[in-house]
Structure formats: structure tokens, C-alpha cells
Design a protein around this motif. Structure first.
Motif, PDB file in Angstrom:
ATOM      1  N   HIS A 291       0.869  -1.174   0.000  1.00 11.55           N
ATOM      2  CA  HIS A 291       0.000   0.000   0.000  1.00 11.55           C
ATOM      3  C   HIS A 291       0.903   1.221   0.000  1.00 11.55           C
ATOM      4  O   HIS A 291       1.618   1.458   0.989  1.00 11.55           O
ATOM      5  CB  HIS A 291      -0.912   0.026   1.226  1.00 11.55           C
ATOM      6  CG  HIS A 291      -1.840  -1.138   1.314  1.00 11.55           C
ATOM      7  ND1 HIS A 291      -1.550  -2.272   2.046  1.00 11.55           N
ATOM      8  CD2 HIS A 291      -3.058  -1.359   0.748  1.00 11.55           C
ATOM      9  CE1 HIS A 291      -2.552  -3.123   1.938  1.00 11.55           C
ATOM     10  NE2 HIS A 291      -3.476  -2.599   1.157  1.00 11.55           N
ATOM     11  N   GLU A 292       0.891   1.975  -1.116  1.00  7.87           N
ATOM     12  CA  GLU A 292       1.768   3.148  -1.257  1.00  7.87           C
ATOM     13  C   GLU A 292       3.210   2.707  -0.989  1.00  7.87           C
ATOM     14  O   GLU A 292       3.700   1.784  -1.611  1.00  7.87           O
ATOM     15  CB  GLU A 292       1.301   4.270  -0.327  1.00  7.87           C
ATOM     16  CG  GLU A 292      -0.149   4.664  -0.540  1.00  7.87           C
ATOM     17  CD  GLU A 292      -0.713   5.461   0.610  1.00  7.87           C
ATOM     18  OE1 GLU A 292      -0.036   6.385   1.091  1.00  7.87           O
ATOM     19  OE2 GLU A 292      -1.828   5.151   1.048  1.00  7.87           O
TER      20      GLU A 292
ATOM     21  N   GLN B 251      -3.607   8.599  -8.748  1.00  5.01           N
ATOM     22  CA  GLN B 251      -4.404   8.980  -7.577  1.00  5.01           C
ATOM     23  C   GLN B 251      -4.080   8.047  -6.424  1.00  5.01           C
ATOM     24  O   GLN B 251      -4.189   6.827  -6.548  1.00  5.01           O
ATOM     25  CB  GLN B 251      -5.891   8.918  -7.914  1.00  5.01           C
ATOM     26  CG  GLN B 251      -6.781   9.396  -6.775  1.00  5.01           C
ATOM     27  CD  GLN B 251      -8.219   9.561  -7.208  1.00  5.01           C
ATOM     28  OE1 GLN B 251      -8.587  10.561  -7.805  1.00  5.01           O
ATOM     29  NE2 GLN B 251      -9.041   8.570  -6.920  1.00  5.01           N
ATOM     30  N   SER B 252      -3.643   8.617  -5.326  1.00  2.00           N
ATOM     31  CA  SER B 252      -3.274   7.825  -4.158  1.00  2.00           C
ATOM     32  C   SER B 252      -3.444   8.688  -2.921  1.00  2.00           C
ATOM     33  O   SER B 252      -3.746   9.883  -3.000  1.00  2.00           O
ATOM     34  CB  SER B 252      -1.830   7.325  -4.267  1.00  2.00           C
ATOM     35  OG  SER B 252      -0.934   8.421  -4.327  1.00  2.00           O
ATOM     36  N   MET B 253      -3.230   8.071  -1.760  1.00  5.74           N
ATOM     37  CA  MET B 253      -3.316   8.810  -0.513  1.00  5.74           C
ATOM     38  C   MET B 253      -1.968   9.475  -0.225  1.00  5.74           C
ATOM     39  O   MET B 253      -0.926   8.828  -0.285  1.00  5.74           O
ATOM     40  CB  MET B 253      -3.678   7.874   0.631  1.00  5.74           C
ATOM     41  CG  MET B 253      -5.025   7.184   0.470  1.00  5.74           C
ATOM     42  SD  MET B 253      -6.407   8.340   0.467  1.00  5.74           S
ATOM     43  CE  MET B 253      -6.296   8.982   2.111  1.00  5.74           C
TER      44      MET B 253
ATOM     45  N   SER C 235      -4.835  12.543   2.443  1.00  2.18           N
ATOM     46  CA  SER C 235      -5.843  12.998   1.496  1.00  2.18           C
ATOM     47  C   SER C 235      -5.627  12.314   0.156  1.00  2.18           C
ATOM     48  O   SER C 235      -4.485  12.060  -0.241  1.00  2.18           O
ATOM     49  CB  SER C 235      -5.784  14.526   1.312  1.00  2.18           C
ATOM     50  OG  SER C 235      -6.028  15.184   2.533  1.00  2.18           O
ATOM     51  N   ARG C 236      -6.713  12.054  -0.539  1.00  2.00           N
ATOM     52  CA  ARG C 236      -6.620  11.401  -1.846  1.00  2.00           C
ATOM     53  C   ARG C 236      -6.288  12.462  -2.890  1.00  2.00           C
ATOM     54  O   ARG C 236      -7.003  13.454  -3.038  1.00  2.00           O
ATOM     55  CB  ARG C 236      -7.933  10.694  -2.186  1.00  2.00           C
ATOM     56  CG  ARG C 236      -7.870   9.828  -3.433  1.00  2.00           C
ATOM     57  CD  ARG C 236      -9.129   9.004  -3.606  1.00  2.00           C
ATOM     58  NE  ARG C 236      -9.182   7.909  -2.648  1.00  2.00           N
ATOM     59  CZ  ARG C 236      -9.949   7.884  -1.580  1.00  2.00           C
ATOM     60  NH1 ARG C 236     -10.741   8.904  -1.316  1.00  2.00           N
ATOM     61  NH2 ARG C 236      -9.943   6.855  -0.755  1.00  2.00           N
ATOM     62  N   THR C 237      -5.200  12.266  -3.626  1.00  2.00           N
ATOM     63  CA  THR C 237      -4.750  13.267  -4.582  1.00  2.00           C
ATOM     64  C   THR C 237      -4.016  12.609  -5.731  1.00  2.00           C
ATOM     65  O   THR C 237      -3.571  11.456  -5.631  1.00  2.00           O
ATOM     66  CB  THR C 237      -3.815  14.292  -3.887  1.00  2.00           C
ATOM     67  OG1 THR C 237      -3.446  15.299  -4.813  1.00  2.00           O
ATOM     68  CG2 THR C 237      -2.566  13.613  -3.374  1.00  2.00           C
TER      69      THR C 237
ATOM     70  N   GLY D 103      -5.801   1.375 -11.264  1.00  2.00           N
ATOM     71  CA  GLY D 103      -6.016   2.594 -10.500  1.00  2.00           C
ATOM     72  C   GLY D 103      -6.423   3.728 -11.405  1.00  2.00           C
ATOM     73  O   GLY D 103      -6.777   3.540 -12.578  1.00  2.00           O
TER      74      GLY D 103
ATOM     75  N   TRP E  50      -6.346   1.628   4.631  1.00  2.00           N
ATOM     76  CA  TRP E  50      -5.460   2.289   3.677  1.00  2.00           C
ATOM     77  C   TRP E  50      -6.178   3.235   2.726  1.00  2.00           C
ATOM     78  O   TRP E  50      -5.538   4.056   2.070  1.00  2.00           O
ATOM     79  CB  TRP E  50      -4.661   1.242   2.907  1.00  2.00           C
ATOM     80  CG  TRP E  50      -3.712   0.535   3.814  1.00  2.00           C
ATOM     81  CD1 TRP E  50      -3.882  -0.679   4.395  1.00  2.00           C
ATOM     82  CD2 TRP E  50      -2.480   1.046   4.298  1.00  2.00           C
ATOM     83  NE1 TRP E  50      -2.818  -0.971   5.220  1.00  2.00           N
ATOM     84  CE2 TRP E  50      -1.933   0.084   5.176  1.00  2.00           C
ATOM     85  CE3 TRP E  50      -1.760   2.218   4.091  1.00  2.00           C
ATOM     86  CZ2 TRP E  50      -0.714   0.253   5.825  1.00  2.00           C
ATOM     87  CZ3 TRP E  50      -0.542   2.399   4.745  1.00  2.00           C
ATOM     88  CH2 TRP E  50      -0.038   1.422   5.595  1.00  2.00           C
ATOM     89  N   ASP E  51      -7.502   3.148   2.643  1.00  2.00           N
ATOM     90  CA  ASP E  51      -8.250   4.074   1.792  1.00  2.00           C
ATOM     91  C   ASP E  51      -8.916   5.187   2.585  1.00  2.00           C
ATOM     92  O   ASP E  51      -9.664   5.990   2.024  1.00  2.00           O
ATOM     93  CB  ASP E  51      -9.321   3.309   0.999  1.00  2.00           C
ATOM     94  CG  ASP E  51      -8.714   2.444  -0.091  1.00  2.00           C
ATOM     95  OD1 ASP E  51      -7.645   2.825  -0.620  1.00  2.00           O
ATOM     96  OD2 ASP E  51      -9.297   1.385  -0.415  1.00  2.00           O
TER      97      ASP E  51
ATOM     98  N   GLU F  44      -9.278   8.723   4.326  1.00  2.00           N
ATOM     99  CA  GLU F  44      -8.703  10.073   4.265  1.00  2.00           C
ATOM    100  C   GLU F  44      -8.574  10.579   5.699  1.00  2.00           C
ATOM    101  O   GLU F  44      -9.365  11.389   6.170  1.00  2.00           O
ATOM    102  CB  GLU F  44      -9.576  10.983   3.405  1.00  2.00           C
ATOM    103  CG  GLU F  44      -9.636  10.564   1.943  1.00  2.00           C
ATOM    104  CD  GLU F  44     -10.186  11.642   1.044  1.00  2.00           C
ATOM    105  OE1 GLU F  44      -9.563  12.715   0.946  1.00  2.00           O
ATOM    106  OE2 GLU F  44     -11.248  11.409   0.452  1.00  2.00           O
TER     107      GLU F  44
END
Length: 624
Positions: free
Chosen positions: A107-108, A157-159, A163-165, A188, A589-590, A592
Motif C-alpha cells: 500500500h503506497e 491517484q493515491s493517498m 488525502s486522496r490526490t 487505479g 489504507w483508503d 482520508e
């Protein structure tokens, strides 16, 4: 006699045999049991179909020595096995043709490390591998011709910071047919941008370099003609154009860009046609320092060819601020610009060949004599501009600015160095070498930032090895400033003291026309937090572990995350001292988590803690 001889021989043989067995027994007792060894084993499967994958390349490496890797190709049944491993933690990764390279449950920038040791199950791993996706396309100019060497940027798009950006994750350039390709992508949401220069403006830049390095003649007449020709090149509107940063499909901002939703194994196409627009011209006024004497020493062979004659001369150099531009494209990407420069007058510079967009302008200056490079102070002022046309910027000092200087108290700096005698063999040099050495030392220093609460302009000063800094070369205008350190410095403002100014927390009010001296007490990131993520008393692998500061302000560097490993353990380091709340969230993990409304659901069940300077704390986290 023969009897006694025979008996003696038998006794000696018995003694020797007894000694042999005794030595073997002692050796066995000293050696002890062989060290325990462990295994990592499992199966690699397609994340969509669940089918086992033959020929996948599985790699493990100790988390403390990632270069010490081992690789295994999965069998026809998709299985892998690593044997004879010492106890510890291992990073597990897998790749295969047609699949994206992934760490285990990544995750990331976090993943589950495999813990091996007594009582730990590391032999029943199921590794889902996602089919890779592709984004490809062609870039052409306004005439439909292929645009080669264009820079293509990929955003995913990821955290980020809770924040999701959309953030930049990769870049490539187009080939001679204008084509580009991003392969090995995970499923994604993505966006694509292109950044390039028209080929004919690049030819103009090559002409400028050629004429400056290879003048056609030394006659004043031809030099005048050559200079006029270069001037015509610069003034010709045909060459004074740029391509704006373009997002797919043909828009100029990331907020308007199309979102490309990639399914596992899918291919999406994003083609571009770029159209030139007039370049932006910036006229920048910068502070001009007083002339600085420069001593230049040269040596030449004597009249006999064997003796050296030394001559020296002194001239003056105006150390005006040096201006640098960077272009920000979306989130996570900046590009250093190399505009055409024209110094109209001392302290007045015109910059052209600039694309429209978000520009960061930095004016850096040095104060002090280059005859004593160790005493030079370095300061810079940065300003962010959103430009769409010609703009004037005034970075010179107005009114009655204050002269600000101070010292940072931290173990990173050593005030005793200020009084230490310099070795006789290391005396400061003079001239250009001294200037270069001073600039290199300044660029590698830790800096301190004063950020204007009114304009958001930032003023940076280099901190010397003794902890000293000065804005003498770039005086601060009257106003309120937030004092901070760069995130990568490992420092944070703890408290401020000042003479000649008013302090409130981490904010300082700079008055007009008087010297200000500041003492900055800095906290260092030197703490560690470790433990286990537990649910109903049992360890949980893959939980998002989040450390939330009780008083974060707007400093996101105080938040820390980790992903619990296969045994449920986690470690966070380095951390700043302070009061925090520890959270562990299953399938978090999703989330915000920067949104207070979301965090308020989890904070009441968190565990408060305090980290003292240099502390190493062990605390288990309750998984929610």
C-alpha cells in the motif's frame, strides 16, 4: 619380557583410543546444537482469477540489508521456497511478464514484511500478483508532425498526507515518432501531462551558445552585427513562444485533466497535439549588494623559462541576487527552468521563454567578503506566481526592513567551532575559488525558513556549522513570520527567544528599522516507537498503524504511519518528541485520515503516549 611388552602396547592403545573418544566428546559439547534455520514458502496467484502463476520471480531480502537478495522462480504450480534462513524480517517481492512488480500486500510505500522465527508461520503465504496495465500515446505539434524528446508525466491517484490526490509517479520522453509508453502499471486512476519546447526555439538556444563560444570575427563591426542578429532572434515573435504544459485531453490544469481508470491488464491511449503560445516575460527587481573586492593571482614563466613570476590584481564584484525559476506541474513534480536572461540594469533582470503556469521564483544572495569565505552568509527569498502573461516582480527591499540574525540550538551544530583556530595549512582562499567554495557550502547547509503570514513568501537562510544564520543580505520586510525548518532536516522549532521583536509560539513579529536577534530552540527527530497491532489479543498483519500528534497545527511531518508485518509488529522512527495518540486500523489504507470528521471516529479508542527526547518506547496498538 615379551608378555610385558605386549601388555604395555595394549594399554597404550587403549589409552589412545580413550583419548580420541574423550576429545570427540568434548568437541561435541563445545560446538553445541547447529543454529536454527527457517523457511519462507508459499504460492503466487493472479489477483483477478486466482490462478497459480508459473515462472514468477520471487525475491526476498532482509529488511536490514536489502541488497542481500535471493531469487526463486515459481514452479508449474506457482510455488516458491526459501530455506535455511536465519530468524528475522524479510521483504518479499514478486514480478512476472505481464504483471506489475509488487511487494507483498503493498500500500503506497508500505508493505507486509515476513517475520521468521520460533513459533511463526512463514510457509503458507498466498501472494496475489496484479496484471499490469499500460498507458500509451503519441505527441504531435500544431502541424501534425511528431514531437520528439517531449517530457511526458504520469500522475496516479493515491493517498498522500491523509488525502486522496493525484501525484506524479513517473516520467518518460517521446521517441523520434513522438510515441511514449508507460508499462507495468497497477490498476487505479491516472492522469497524463506533456511538457516540451518548440524545436525552433531550441535551435535558437543552440545558436546563442554557438555564437558565444565560436565568434565569427573579432572586429568590432562584425561583433556589432552578430550581437544585433542575436537580438533579432530574441525579439522575433516566431522564436518567443512556448508550449504550455498540457494535460490530457488538451487542458492546461490537473483539475481539468481526464481521469484514466485502468483495470488490471487494460491499455488506455492518451494522444496530444501541442500548440505554441507567446512566452511569459518576467521583469524581476532584486537587491544589489555593495561591491566586493576580489583578488586574482596568476603565475607565468619567467623570462628564462624556469622561474615563476607572480602577479595579482584587485577588482570589485557586485554580488546581486541570483534568480532561479522552477515550474510546478501538478503535485509532486517541479522542473528547473533555463529562461533567456537580459540584465537591463543592476538589480533589474528580464526573463523570457517561460511557459504559463505555477512558477516558483527564488532570489538568492550572499553577504560578506569573499576574502573570508567562512564568514559569508547566504539567504534567499522565494515567491510563488501563477503567470499567464507578462509580469513584474519586485524582490528588492522597501521601507525600513529589519536586519535579522540568530542562532539555532541543537546538537547538529557546534558553537565551539566558532572560536576554534583554523589550521595553518587550511587558510581561506580568495577570488573565484573562494566564491565557489562559499556557494557550495551554502547549498549543502541546513536552512531555516521565515514564511510571511501575509504574502506566503518564504525567506531562507543557511545555518552555519556553529548554528548561526543571518538575513543581512536579504532583509526581512515588516510583518509576521512563521519560523520553520525543512522536513528533511530532522529538526522542528521547539521555542523562540528574541531581542528587538515580539514572539508568539512559532511566530515572530518583525518591526521596522532595528536589528533583531533570535535564539531558536530546535527539537530533533531522535525517538522510536515499536510494538504489535493486536485484535482480541492476537496479532494482525497488514493493519495501518497511525501516530497522530495531539497538537499537530499544520505540520504534517508530525504524523507517522507503518504497516504491521506478518507477526503484527511495527516500528516507527525517527520521531519528534511530544504527545501523540496511537491508532491501528484494519483495512484503513483508503481512509482520508487528514479529514477531522473521519479521524474523530477512531481517536477515542486510541492510546495516548508521550515521547521524551531520545526515547525508545514499546507499546501495543489496539486494532479497530
Amino acid at each position: 619380557m615379551r608378555y610385558w611388552a605386549t601388555m604395555t602396547s595394549v594399554v597404550l592403545r587403549g589409552v589412545a583410543l580413550f583419548g580420541f573418544f574423550l576429545a570427540a566428546s568434548v568437541s561435541h559439547l563445545r560446538a553445541g546444537p547447529p543454529p536454527a534455520s527457517y523457511r519462507i514458502a508459499g504460492i503466487v496467484v493472479d489477483s483477478v482469477t486466482g490462478q497459480s502463476l508459473e515462472g514468477a520471480e520471487v525475491t526476498i531480502a532482509p529488511v536490514t540489508a536489502l541488497d542481500d537478495a535471493q531469487t526463486f522462480l515459481t514452479s508449474a504450480s506457482g510455488r516458491f521456497l526459501f530455506a535455511n534462513l536465519p530468524a528475522g524480517k524479510y521483504r518479499l517481492m514478486a514480478s512476472r511478464r505481464g504483471y506489475a512488480t509488487q511487494a507483498f500486500h503493498q500500500h503506497e510505500g508500505y508493505w507486509i514484511s515476513i517475520a521468521v522465527g520460533p513459533g511463526l508461520d512463514s510457509e503458507h503465504i498466498r501472494f496475489p500478483l496484479a496484471p499490469s496495465s499500460v498507458i500509451t500515446g503519441v505527441v504531435i505539434d500544431e502541424w501534425g508532425d511528431a514531437l520528439r524528446d517531449a517530457k511526458v508525466l504520469l500522475f496516479q491517484q493515491s493517498m498522500f498526507d491523509g488525502s486522496r490526490t493525484l501525484r506524479n509517479i513517473n516520467q518518460t520522453t517521446t521517441d523520434d515518432q513522438g510515441r511514449y509508453r508507460f508499462a507495468h502499471l497497477q490498476s487505479g486512476t491516472y492522469a497524463v501531462a506533456v511538457y516540451a519546447r518548440p524545436w525552433y526555439t531550441q535551435a535558437q538556444g543552440q545558436y546563442d551558445v554557438f555564437t558565444s563560444e565560436h565568434p565569427l570575427t573579432t572586429s568590432s563591426e562584425n561583433n556589432t552585427m552578430d550581437g544585433a542578429l542575436q537580438h533579432n532572434f530574441a525579439e522575433n515573435p516566431l522564436f518567443d513562444v512556448v508550449y504550455p504544459v498540457t494535460f490530457f485531453p488538451s487542458v492546461t490544469s490537473l483539475s481539468e485533466a481526464a481521469r484514466l481508470s485502468l483495470a488490471p491488464g487494460a491499455t488506455e491511449t492518451a494522444d496530444f497535439q501541442l500548440r505554441a503560445v507567446p512566452s511569459v516575460h518576467l521583469r524581476v527587481r532584486v537587491p544589489v549588494g555593495p561591491p566586493t573586492p576580489v583578488t586574482v593571482t596568476s603565475e607565468a614563466p619567467g623570462s628564462e623559462g624556469n622561474a615563476q613570476e607572480t602577479s595579482s590584481g584587485t577588482s570589485e564584484m557586485e554580488l546581486s541576487a541570483d534568480v532561479a525559476l522552477t515550474l510546478k506541474i501538478g503535485e509532486g513534480y517541479t522542473d528547473q527552468l533555463d529562461p533567456i536572461r537580459n540584465e537591463i540594469a543592476p538589480g533589474l533582470i528580464e526573463l523570457s521563454g517561460i511557459p504559463p503556469g505555477e512558477i516558483n521564483l527564488t532570489a538568492a544572495s550572499m553577504q560578506g567578503s569573499i576574502l573570508n569565505p567562512d564568514a559569508i552568509s547566504y539567504a534567499a527569498r522565494a515567491k510563488t506566481l501563477n503567470v499567464s502573461g507578462d509580469t513584474e516582480v519586485d524582490l528588492s527591499s522597501h521601507g525600513d526592513p529589519a536586519s535579522v540574525s540568530g542562532v539555532v540550538l541543537s546538537s547538529q551544530f557546534h558553537p565551539a567551532l566558532a572560536n576554534a583556530e583554523q589550521p595553518s595549512g587550511d587558510q581561506p582562499s580568495t577570488g573565484r575559488a573562494a566564491l565557489i567554495r562559499a556557494m557550495e557550502a551554502a547549498s549543502s547547509s541546513v536552512t531555516i525558513t521565515f514564511r510571511s503570514l501575509k504574502t506566503s513568501d518564504s525567506y531562507d537562510a543557511a545555518i552555519s556549522p556553529e548554528g548561526k544564520f543571518s538575513f543581512t543580505g536579504s532583509p526581512l520586510p515588516v510583518g509576521s513570520y512563521e519560523v520553520e525548518f525543512p522536513v528533511q532536516s530532522g529538526l522542528r522549532v521547539l521555542s523562540l527567544e528574541a531581542t528587538g521583536a515580539t514572539i508568539s509560539g512559532h511566530t515572530i513579529e518583525i518591526p521596522a528599522g532595528q536589528p533583531v536577534n533570535i535564539v531558536v530552540h530546535a527539537a530533533e527527530a531522535n525517538c522510536t516507537l515499536s510494538g504489535f497491532a493486536l485484535k482480541n489479543g492476537k496479532p494482525v498483519a497488514g493493519a495501518m498503524v497511525l501516530l497522530v500528534p495531539q497538537d499537530p497545527g499544520h505540520d504534517m511531518s508530525l504524523y507517522h504511519r507503518d504497516q504491521s508485518d506478518s507477526d503484527g509488529s511495527f516500528t516507527m522512527s525517527p520521531l519528534f518528541p511530544g504527545r501523540y495518540i496511537l491508532l491501528a486500523i484494519e483495512n484503513g489504507w483508503d481512509l482520508e485520515w487528514a479529514d477531522p470528521k473521519i479521524m474523530f471516529q477512531y481517536l477515542p479508542a486510541g492510546q495516548p503516549l508521550e515521547l521524551k527526547p531520545g526515547a525508545s518506547l514499546t507499546l501495543n496498538a489496539k486494532v479497530q
